[in-house]
Design a protein around this motif. Structure first.
Motif, PDB file in Angstrom:
ATOM      1  N   ALA B 315     -31.179 -23.821 -11.801  1.00  0.00           N
ATOM      2  CA  ALA B 315     -29.929 -23.052 -11.847  1.00  0.00           C
ATOM      3  C   ALA B 315     -30.065 -21.883 -12.821  1.00  0.00           C
ATOM      4  O   ALA B 315     -29.673 -20.755 -12.519  1.00  0.00           O
ATOM      5  CB  ALA B 315     -28.781 -23.964 -12.261  1.00  0.00           C
ATOM      6  N   THR B 316     -30.681 -22.175 -13.971  1.00  0.00           N
ATOM      7  CA  THR B 316     -30.869 -21.119 -14.974  1.00  0.00           C
ATOM      8  C   THR B 316     -31.739 -20.010 -14.411  1.00  0.00           C
ATOM      9  O   THR B 316     -31.419 -18.824 -14.541  1.00  0.00           O
ATOM     10  CB  THR B 316     -31.529 -21.703 -16.226  1.00  0.00           C
ATOM     11  N   SER B 317     -32.839 -20.412 -13.748  1.00  0.00           N
ATOM     12  CA  SER B 317     -33.755 -19.372 -13.269  1.00  0.00           C
ATOM     13  C   SER B 317     -33.119 -18.610 -12.112  1.00  0.00           C
ATOM     14  O   SER B 317     -33.360 -17.423 -11.940  1.00  0.00           O
ATOM     15  CB  SER B 317     -35.101 -19.965 -12.883  1.00  0.00           C
ATOM     16  N   ASP B 318     -32.277 -19.318 -11.313  1.00  0.00           N
ATOM     17  CA  ASP B 318     -31.550 -18.622 -10.250  1.00  0.00           C
ATOM     18  C   ASP B 318     -30.639 -17.559 -10.854  1.00  0.00           C
ATOM     19  O   ASP B 318     -30.558 -16.438 -10.349  1.00  0.00           O
ATOM     20  CB  ASP B 318     -30.699 -19.611  -9.442  1.00  0.00           C
ATOM     21  N   GLN B 319     -30.000 -17.975 -11.944  1.00  0.00           N
ATOM     22  CA  GLN B 319     -29.089 -17.055 -12.616  1.00  0.00           C
ATOM     23  C   GLN B 319     -29.868 -15.832 -13.122  1.00  0.00           C
ATOM     24  O   GLN B 319     -29.447 -14.692 -12.940  1.00  0.00           O
ATOM     25  CB  GLN B 319     -28.468 -17.776 -13.796  1.00  0.00           C
ATOM     26  N   GLU B 320     -31.026 -16.142 -13.720  1.00  0.00           N
ATOM     27  CA  GLU B 320     -31.844 -15.039 -14.237  1.00  0.00           C
ATOM     28  C   GLU B 320     -32.296 -14.126 -13.109  1.00  0.00           C
ATOM     29  O   GLU B 320     -32.325 -12.907 -13.235  1.00  0.00           O
ATOM     30  CB  GLU B 320     -33.052 -15.593 -14.987  1.00  0.00           C
ATOM     31  N   LYS B 321     -32.640 -14.770 -11.984  1.00  0.00           N
ATOM     32  CA  LYS B 321     -33.086 -14.000 -10.830  1.00  0.00           C
ATOM     33  C   LYS B 321     -31.976 -13.069 -10.346  1.00  0.00           C
ATOM     34  O   LYS B 321     -32.206 -11.930  -9.975  1.00  0.00           O
ATOM     35  CB  LYS B 321     -33.494 -14.959  -9.707  1.00  0.00           C
ATOM     36  N   GLU B 322     -30.770 -13.639 -10.375  1.00  0.00           N
ATOM     37  CA  GLU B 322     -29.599 -12.867  -9.944  1.00  0.00           C
ATOM     38  C   GLU B 322     -29.459 -11.602 -10.785  1.00  0.00           C
ATOM     39  O   GLU B 322     -29.322 -10.498 -10.271  1.00  0.00           O
ATOM     40  CB  GLU B 322     -28.360 -13.745 -10.100  1.00  0.00           C
ATOM     41  N   ILE B 323     -29.576 -11.814 -12.103  1.00  0.00           N
ATOM     42  CA  ILE B 323     -29.446 -10.675 -13.022  1.00  0.00           C
ATOM     43  C   ILE B 323     -30.561  -9.667 -12.760  1.00  0.00           C
ATOM     44  O   ILE B 323     -30.335  -8.465 -12.661  1.00  0.00           O
ATOM     45  CB  ILE B 323     -29.505 -11.176 -14.481  1.00  0.00           C
ATOM     46  N   MET B 324     -31.767 -10.224 -12.581  1.00  0.00           N
ATOM     47  CA  MET B 324     -32.932  -9.387 -12.303  1.00  0.00           C
ATOM     48  C   MET B 324     -32.699  -8.572 -11.041  1.00  0.00           C
ATOM     49  O   MET B 324     -32.979  -7.377 -10.994  1.00  0.00           O
ATOM     50  CB  MET B 324     -34.126 -10.320 -12.084  1.00  0.00           C
ATOM     51  N   ASN B 325     -32.176  -9.258  -9.999  1.00  0.00           N
ATOM     52  CA  ASN B 325     -31.909  -8.582  -8.736  1.00  0.00           C
ATOM     53  C   ASN B 325     -30.977  -7.405  -8.928  1.00  0.00           C
ATOM     54  O   ASN B 325     -31.197  -6.330  -8.378  1.00  0.00           O
ATOM     55  CB  ASN B 325     -31.263  -9.555  -7.746  1.00  0.00           C
ATOM     56  N   GLU B 326     -29.933  -7.656  -9.704  1.00  0.00           N
ATOM     57  CA  GLU B 326     -28.976  -6.580  -9.943  1.00  0.00           C
ATOM     58  C   GLU B 326     -29.658  -5.390 -10.605  1.00  0.00           C
ATOM     59  O   GLU B 326     -29.417  -4.240 -10.260  1.00  0.00           O
ATOM     60  CB  GLU B 326     -27.823  -7.088 -10.811  1.00  0.00           C
ATOM     61  N   GLN B 327     -30.542  -5.736 -11.549  1.00  0.00           N
ATOM     62  CA  GLN B 327     -31.253  -4.653 -12.249  1.00  0.00           C
ATOM     63  C   GLN B 327     -32.163  -3.905 -11.292  1.00  0.00           C
ATOM     64  O   GLN B 327     -32.254  -2.681 -11.324  1.00  0.00           O
ATOM     65  CB  GLN B 327     -32.063  -5.216 -13.417  1.00  0.00           C
ATOM     66  N   VAL B 328     -32.827  -4.680 -10.425  1.00  0.00           N
ATOM     67  CA  VAL B 328     -33.736  -4.040  -9.466  1.00  0.00           C
ATOM     68  C   VAL B 328     -32.950  -3.129  -8.537  1.00  0.00           C
ATOM     69  O   VAL B 328     -33.367  -2.011  -8.235  1.00  0.00           O
ATOM     70  CB  VAL B 328     -34.500  -5.118  -8.672  1.00  0.00           C
ATOM     71  N   ILE B 329     -31.786  -3.603  -8.099  1.00  0.00           N
ATOM     72  CA  ILE B 329     -30.953  -2.778  -7.214  1.00  0.00           C
ATOM     73  C   ILE B 329     -30.570  -1.477  -7.919  1.00  0.00           C
ATOM     74  O   ILE B 329     -30.629  -0.390  -7.344  1.00  0.00           O
ATOM     75  CB  ILE B 329     -29.698  -3.563  -6.775  1.00  0.00           C
ATOM     76  N   GLU B 330     -30.220  -1.613  -9.176  1.00  0.00           N
ATOM     77  CA  GLU B 330     -29.836  -0.435  -9.954  1.00  0.00           C
ATOM     78  C   GLU B 330     -31.005   0.551 -10.043  1.00  0.00           C
ATOM     79  O   GLU B 330     -30.855   1.748  -9.801  1.00  0.00           O
ATOM     80  CB  GLU B 330     -29.410  -0.900 -11.359  1.00  0.00           C
ATOM     81  N   THR B 331     -32.209  -0.030 -10.330  1.00  0.00           N
ATOM     82  CA  THR B 331     -33.402   0.814 -10.425  1.00  0.00           C
ATOM     83  C   THR B 331     -33.681   1.486  -9.097  1.00  0.00           C
ATOM     84  O   THR B 331     -33.975   2.679  -9.019  1.00  0.00           O
ATOM     85  CB  THR B 331     -34.631  -0.035 -10.799  1.00  0.00           C
ATOM     86  N   GLY B 332     -33.553   0.677  -8.030  1.00  0.00           N
ATOM     87  CA  GLY B 332     -33.796   1.204  -6.689  1.00  0.00           C
ATOM     88  C   GLY B 332     -32.835   2.320  -6.371  1.00  0.00           C
ATOM     89  O   GLY B 332     -33.204   3.319  -5.748  1.00  0.00           O
ATOM     90  N   LYS B 333     -31.623   2.161  -6.838  1.00  0.00           N
ATOM     91  CA  LYS B 333     -30.621   3.183  -6.570  1.00  0.00           C
ATOM     92  C   LYS B 333     -31.033   4.502  -7.236  1.00  0.00           C
ATOM     93  O   LYS B 333     -30.967   5.565  -6.634  1.00  0.00           O
ATOM     94  CB  LYS B 333     -29.271   2.721  -7.098  1.00  0.00           C
ATOM     95  N   LEU B 334     -31.492   4.381  -8.468  1.00  0.00           N
ATOM     96  CA  LEU B 334     -31.936   5.585  -9.172  1.00  0.00           C
ATOM     97  C   LEU B 334     -33.070   6.263  -8.414  1.00  0.00           C
ATOM     98  O   LEU B 334     -33.078   7.485  -8.255  1.00  0.00           O
ATOM     99  CB  LEU B 334     -32.379   5.238 -10.596  1.00  0.00           C
ATOM    100  N   ALA B 335     -34.001   5.398  -7.909  1.00  0.00           N
ATOM    101  CA  ALA B 335     -35.146   5.959  -7.200  1.00  0.00           C
ATOM    102  C   ALA B 335     -34.691   6.686  -5.950  1.00  0.00           C
ATOM    103  O   ALA B 335     -35.134   7.803  -5.667  1.00  0.00           O
ATOM    104  CB  ALA B 335     -36.135   4.852  -6.849  1.00  0.00           C
ATOM    105  N   SER B 336     -33.765   6.051  -5.185  1.00  0.00           N
ATOM    106  CA  SER B 336     -33.346   6.700  -3.938  1.00  0.00           C
ATOM    107  C   SER B 336     -32.515   7.948  -4.230  1.00  0.00           C
ATOM    108  O   SER B 336     -32.587   8.937  -3.490  1.00  0.00           O
ATOM    109  CB  SER B 336     -32.588   5.720  -3.049  1.00  0.00           C
ATOM    110  N   VAL B 337     -31.758   7.904  -5.306  1.00  0.00           N
ATOM    111  CA  VAL B 337     -30.994   9.094  -5.687  1.00  0.00           C
ATOM    112  C   VAL B 337     -31.950  10.225  -6.057  1.00  0.00           C
ATOM    113  O   VAL B 337     -31.738  11.392  -5.706  1.00  0.00           O
ATOM    114  CB  VAL B 337     -30.028   8.776  -6.846  1.00  0.00           C
ATOM    115  N   GLY B 338     -33.041   9.840  -6.730  1.00  0.00           N
ATOM    116  CA  GLY B 338     -34.052  10.836  -7.105  1.00  0.00           C
ATOM    117  C   GLY B 338     -34.611  11.540  -5.879  1.00  0.00           C
ATOM    118  O   GLY B 338     -34.743  12.767  -5.845  1.00  0.00           O
ATOM    119  N   GLU B 339     -34.879  10.719  -4.851  1.00  0.00           N
ATOM    120  CA  GLU B 339     -35.425  11.281  -3.631  1.00  0.00           C
ATOM    121  C   GLU B 339     -34.413  12.228  -2.979  1.00  0.00           C
ATOM    122  O   GLU B 339     -34.752  13.289  -2.473  1.00  0.00           O
ATOM    123  CB  GLU B 339     -35.764  10.145  -2.674  1.00  0.00           C
TER     124      GLU B 339
END
Lengths: 149, 577
Positions: B315-339
């Motif tokens: 459960a803890t690692s799922d939670q961490e993964k969730e947070i990580m996912n959100e961060q990745v989405i945010e990063t991805g958003k920056l990348a696509s905005v850059g493009e």
């Protein structure tokens, strides 16, 4: 400044017209066309000293293709590339293909004039070298005057 | 620490339950098998051992008792052979014989007597007063007179005490004489009495009538039928010892070991309660069961504890993964905005360049000082108009960009997807134009709303459009985006006619960090983020691609049902009222 022939290639008509007007005012013989194809057509008919070429053009030939064609039709014509920030890589590629220099759009008009002058100087000295070589050859072998070029 | 107090969701609870059950089953099955098989084998071999032991014991005692009886008979035969029956009548003589017998063989022989053909005891010596006793009606006499040697069953007789008789017949002076000796019952009984094993093991002797020939330690009434069966079984099978296990008359499971005595007249029976005979086995079983139960309790406790701990960790690692996912989405958003920014920059650059040129032109005209003529003033007006027009163009672009950038939060809202697609298409139009890509949208009007985060969905489409434009950058082509309703789902297809995706890459296309772009150009996260976002919405994203024909990304997301929309409308009107 010597009077020389300039061809401006850009898809934005308003930009093109104004630029041509300003260049003509500076006593240059400038002409403008809106696409790569039109530029190639015109170059087949008329000789230009300097070509100002936008590398990003929609539809048909893009800047790099046009540059290749220009260098094929008139190898001695010097080409100045106009580019946006995002397409500096294209400009680098263009310079590898023999473009003289590049300018970031929107550019200072004076910079453009200066670079055009440099380009023309280079072209002139190149022309002079060719002329000298021909004269040298003709003085040695005058009969070659009658050879077809 | 705080996390531990958070109650787990039903998903994790069922995960825990499944893990506990699995661990218990896996641990118990071999333990149970080993225990059962071992106990069963041990029990079988123990039974065998106990049977063999008891069989041996009974056989030995049978031989013992038989040889006792034979020996006593031989003593009497010897006496009968040597005795002179002329002298039999003499009391002294008999006394002498008994004294000799007792001296030689111990006090086994209680008394000694001589009986004539008529059953009259003519001589007697012993502790009882049986001189002149008449035996003519006694069972034993009738049978003893018939055979040369005879051993009787136990009976009470004249003396009123249990005893049995050994007799020998002799013919003398045309008269049949019987010399008889009484065997000490106590002495004989001791032979059987000493067969004692455990708490309940004891032995007794029965005759064919089912009467006790010895005094059993535990009193009971023998069932004649059963013992008759023993007799017949032993005789028929020719076996020396018969072992059976059955319920006795009290309902206690017992082992019966029987053997024939005295040439088949008597039956030696050894009886022991099974529980007593197999007490060792019982002990072993008890120990095994206790250990099994203790082990079981330990396993269950361990399974619950470990599963709980593991699920917490998951459960803890799922939670961490969730947070990580959100961060990745945010990063991805920056990348696509850059493009996206690359396209936008060029789009803005053009009007700016025009404005700069027009301004320069005005300057040129002013420097000439030629701004008094009508023509010049017209030229001035034209240039200023142009500057205004291009300024507006810039404003429009920045507005588009701002409306995109404003939707940064990942709040879930209900909205219609068409508008969002139109917006993105407008944003990408400039880039598409320079890549020679024709953008076509086919959006079904009045699509039902979907419930999602606008900014996340923007990112999905931006990624797909960017990828398609990248793919067709060199060649040009068409990019078609269509949206329609189908079975309560919104189906959105983004298809291009670019170079397509090679089959080898197709399977890995949604994997994170998978990219075919050169190092530094792509993160390899775009499509994996799209996948994550669409799945989070309860939808699915698929890809179909044929090399040199094109690629289609299909997205299906559940539409808000009409009821939900109606409910919303009702509640909205309610609040209005």
């Amino acid at each position: 400044m010597h009077n020389f022939r300039v061809l401006v290639v850009d898809d934005e008509t308003d930009f093109l017209e104004t630029l041509v007007k300003r260049l003509n005012k500076r006593m240059l013989d400038a002409k403008g066309v809106e696409s790569g194809e039109a530029a190639v057509d015109l170059l087949k008919r008329e000789v230009f000293d300097v070509v100002v070429l936008d590398v990003k053009m929609p539809g048909g030939m893009d800047g790099i293709e046009t540059l290749r064609e220009i260098k094929h039709i008139q190898p001695l014509a010097e080409v100045l590339l106009l580019t946006g920030h995002a397409s500096v890589e294209t400009s680098i590629e263009g310079m590898k293909l023999g473009a003289f220099d590049y300018l970031l759009k929107p550019m200072k008009f004076d910079d453009l004039l200066m670079k055009m002058a440099h380009a023309f100087e280079k072209k002139s000295s190149h022309d002079k070298k060719i002329r000298d070589a021909k004269i040298h050859e003709l003085t040695r072998y005058p009969s070659r005057v009658f050879d077809d070029e | 620490m705080n996390r531990k107090t958070i109650p787990l969701s039903p998903y994790y609870r069922s995960l825990t339950r499944n893990m506990v059950l699995l661990v218990i089953m896996i641990s118990f099955t071999p333990m149970l098998l080993v225990t059962v098989i071992t106990l069963d084998r041990f029990s079988a071999s123990h039974h065998e051992k106990v049977y063999a032991h008891l069989g041996e014991l009974v056989l030995k005692h049978k031989q013992n008792i038989d040889s006792f009886l034979v020996e006593k008979l031989q003593n009497i035969r010897f006496l009968a052979d040597t005795i002179d029956f002329d002298q039999c009548g003499h009391q002294n003589m008999i006394e002498g014989h008994l004294a000799r017998l007792q001296r030689a063989y111990g006090p086994v022989f209680v008394d000694l007597g001589v009986v004539n053909e008529q059953g009259q005891q003519v001589a007697y010596t012993g502790p009882f007063r049986l001189e002149e006793a008449l035996y003519s009606d006694a069972d034993w006499f009738k049978r003893a007179i018939e055979s040369r040697y005879f051993t009787s069953d136990v009976f009470l007789g004249l003396r009123g005490a249990p005893h049995f008789i050994i007799s020998a017949r002799k013919t003398c002076q045309d008269q049949k004489w019987i010399i008889r000796a009484t065997i000490d019952f106590v002495e004989f009984n001791r032979l059987v009495e000493k067969i004692r094993i455990g708490k309940t093991g004891f032995a007794y002797i029965l005759n064919r009538e089912g009467r006790f020939q010895t005094k059993p330690i535990f009193d009971f009434t023998p069932d004649l039928d059963i013992y008759n069966r023993y007799f017949s079984t032993l005789e028929r099978m020719g076996k020396e010892v018969e072992i059976q296990e059955r319920l006795d008359s009290y309902g206690v499971r017992s082992i019966y070991v029987s053997a024939l005595l005295k040439g088949g007249d008597w039956l030696l029976v050894y009886k022991q309660a099974s529980s007593d005979a197999f007490s060792d086995l019982r002990n072993a079983q008890t120990i095994a069961i206790v250990f099994f139960l203790l082990g079981g309790v330990a396993i269950v406790a361990m399974a619950i504890w470990m599963s709980g701990k593991m699920v917490r960790r998951i459960a803890t690692s799922d939670q961490e993964k969730e947070i990580m996912n959100e961060q990745v989405i945010e990063t991805g958003k920056l990348a696509s905005v850059g493009e996206l920014a690359a396209g936008i920059a060029h789009e803005i650059n053009n009007p700016v360049a025009i404005m700069v040129e027009e301004a320069g032109w005005l300057q040129d005209l002013m420097e000439d000082g030629a701004y008094k003529s009508d023509a010049d003033i017209k030229e001035f007006e034209r240039a200023l108009d142009q500057i205004r027009t291009q300024g507006k163009r810039c404003k429009e672009i920045t507005h588009k960009l701002l409306s995109f950038a404003r939707k940064t939060d990942s709040r879930i809202e209900d909205f219609e997807v068409g508008h969002l697609i139109e917006e993105l298409v407008a944003l990408s139009a400039q880039r598409a134009k320079y890549s020679n890509v024709e953008l076509i949208t086919r959006l079904e009007p009045k699509l039902p709303a979907i419930s999602a985060s606008q900014s996340e969905l923007q990112q999905v489409f931006l990624n797909l459009i960017n990828n398609a434009l990248d793919a067709m950058d060199k060649t040009g082509g068409t990019l078609e985006i269509s949206a329609k309703q189908e079975e309560g789902q919104i189906v959105i297809d983004v298809s291009d006619n670019g170079p397509g995706i090679p089959r080898a890459n197709l399977a890995r296309i949604f994997d994170p960090f998978f990219t075919t772009k050169p190092v530094g150009s792509g993160t390899g996260l775009g499509l994996s983020i799209c996948y994550g976002i669409i799945h989070k919405m309860g939808g699915e994203i698929t890809v179909k691609s044929t090399v040199d024909v094109g690629t289609t990304f299909g997205i299906r997301v559940p539409a808000k049902t009409d009821e939900a929309v109606e409910n919303k409308a009702v509640s909205a009107t309610d609040t209005c009222n």
